[in-house]
Design an enzyme around this catalytic site. Structure first.
Site, PDB file in Angstrom:
ATOM      1  N   SER A  62       0.527  -1.272  -0.052  1.00 43.71           N
ATOM      2  CA  SER A  62      -0.064  -0.296  -0.466  1.00 43.71           C
ATOM      3  C   SER A  62       1.060   1.211  -0.384  1.00 43.71           C
ATOM      4  CB  SER A  62      -1.017   0.261   1.519  1.00 43.71           C
ATOM      5  OG  SER A  62      -1.894  -0.735   0.872  1.00 43.71           O
ATOM      6  N   LYS A  65      -0.019   3.899  -3.046  1.00 37.68           N
ATOM      7  CA  LYS A  65      -1.167   4.514  -2.369  1.00 37.68           C
ATOM      8  C   LYS A  65      -0.620   6.228  -2.561  1.00 37.68           C
ATOM      9  CE  LYS A  65      -4.924   1.731  -0.831  1.00 37.68           C
ATOM     10  NZ  LYS A  65      -4.002   0.592  -0.566  1.00 37.68           N
ATOM     11  N   SER A 120      -6.271   2.762   4.123  1.00 36.96           N
ATOM     12  CA  SER A 120      -5.271   2.779   3.143  1.00 36.96           C
ATOM     13  C   SER A 120      -6.340   1.612   2.504  1.00 36.96           C
ATOM     14  CB  SER A 120      -4.133   1.686   3.825  1.00 36.96           C
ATOM     15  OG  SER A 120      -3.887   1.865   2.134  1.00 36.96           O
TER      16      SER A 120
END
Length: 422
Positions: A62, A65, A120
């Site tokens: 993640s 992101k 997230s």
């Protein structure tokens, strides 16, 4: 033969003990990071303080992101209303952490960014990507293009969330570069330092409070972002920022086996603060170069300082500066404060950043200067002619006055003579 062998051995030893950068310090002072890849960068100078397998391709989970959020902030409007599509129903693209968006549900981009960067949420990543890029493939290409612009040339994104996909990889070095650029965006920095934030949702029994998953943000007041991540393939990943005493570092650890990633990151930060110091290499206002405009010299100056990071026990390092004009054409005019060149800042052939160089004075183009001179000459000539005419008129009037006074005296004299004869 013996001499040749000895000579070759000596050369090999010399090569093997010459470190290419202070970031590869292997002394006992360097932290022992258990992640497979790691990087520590000074945000102000852009210099590397520590690296471990910096260019090994690894899954970012993640931490992907970071790029998704950066593009959303750079290209979108926080007040945009985003309407997710039926793409959210594709369980190959959306699974794992979610805020359970539904197709057709409307939400401000600013709230989706909290879901993306704090909680997230993978469904938020897809909704944002389709809103900014119109479709996922276009947005992913935008991600890769932005990575190349930043200099993260070993990064290859395949989705906006970081969910496992073969070939979706970055490196510790690339991720540090991306994070540094992202954090220098004030809006992005505000998001990733936020600990918790409620978002508006029309339905009940769905997540509304977004809580930052970066555990260091809650443990250490000096830590101010950025983003953790985890998948079974990527294992534990963490990008973190710390600011203390006017200094800021960004650390990256990828593919760490467990929760020790947080203590390892703190050790990485401590290494940076105790073993290095930051200084101003060139202060704001420094003359970096001089150019010529219409045969007149023009100084080019910095409007912000250039910082340098050095080992505390080594003050010999310097930075390389290369001036590059913004245009290949010869300048015929320039305004004070105009950016006319850039200076590339490098450390041991590694490009750290680029800053603008501004002109310290205004130089008018030749035609304008000739026009001004002509106007000035015309006005001057006119003024002189007017002055001459006035002088002539005044002189004529003076002569006329003298003649009149002479006539008056003669007339009075004749009158006096007649009076006396009578």
């Amino acid at each position: 033969m013996k001499f040749f062998t000895t000579f070759l051995l000596t050369i090999l030893i010399m090569v093997s003990v010459t470190p290419p950068s202070f970031a590869e310090d292997t002394t006992s002072k360097a932290p022992q990071i258990r992640g497979e890849g790691a990087y520590l960068i000074d945000v102000l100078s852009g210099q590397t303080l520590y690296m471990k397998n910096p260019d090994e391709p690894l899954a970012p989970a993640s931490t992907t992101k970071i790029m998704t959020g950066l593009l959303a902030i750079e290209l979108g409007d926080l007040n945009d209303i985003v309407t997710p599509t039926s793409t959210l129903l594709n369980n190959k693209l959306v699974y794992g952490t979610q805020i359970y968006l539904e197709p057709g549900e409307k939400m401000p981009l600013k709230d989706l960014l909290y879901a993306l960067l704090l909680n997230s949420a993978n469904d938020a990543a897809v909704a944002i990507a389709e809103h900014i890029g119109s479709d996922l493939p276009t947005f992913v290409e935008m991600m890769n293009q932005r990575a190349r612009e930043i200099g993260a040339t070993n990064t290859h994104f395949l989705n906006p969330s970081g969910l496992t996909e073969s070939g979706h990889t970055t490196t510790a070095h690339d991720l540090a570069l991306i994070a540094r650029v992202a954090y220098q965006n004030p809006t992005f920095a505000q998001y990733v330092r936020t600990k918790s934030q409620p978002i508006s949702r029309s339905k009940t029994d769905i997540p509304k409070l977004m809580v930052n998953e970066n555990k260091l943000l809650w443990r250490d007041s000096a830590v101010d972002g950025i983003k953790p991540g985890y998948t079974a393939a990527a294992q534990n990943c963490l990008v973190a920022s710390v600011t203390k005493d006017g200094r800021q570092f960004i650390g990256v650890i990828l593919k760490s086996p467990g929760p020790e990633i947080y203590t390892d990151m703190q050790a990485l930060f401590e290494f940076g603060f105790t073993q290095f110091k930051s200084t101003i290499f060139k202060p704001s206002g420094s003359i970096i170069s001089t150019t010529t405009v219409n045969n007149e010299p023009v100084n080019l100056i910095l409007d912000r300082p250039i910082y340098m990071t050095q080992k505390i026990d080594d003050q010999s390092s310097v930075l390389d500066l290369k001036v590059i004009p913004t245009s290949s054409s010869t300048l015929t005019s320039v305004e004070e404060g105009q950016v006319v060149a850039q200076v590339e800042i490098s450390d041991d052939s590694t490009l750290l950043g680029t800053l603008p160089l501004k002109s310290t004075r205004t130089i008018l183009p030749p035609t304008v200067k000739r026009s001004l001179f002509s106007n000035y000459f015309s006005w001057t000539t006119g003024a002189i002619l007017i002055g001459v005419i006035l002088l002539l008129l005044i002189s004529a009037k003076i002569r006329a006055d003298r003649r009149w006074r002479r006539k008056m005296r003669l007339a009075r004299n004749r009158y006096s003579m007649r009076e006396s004869s009578d």
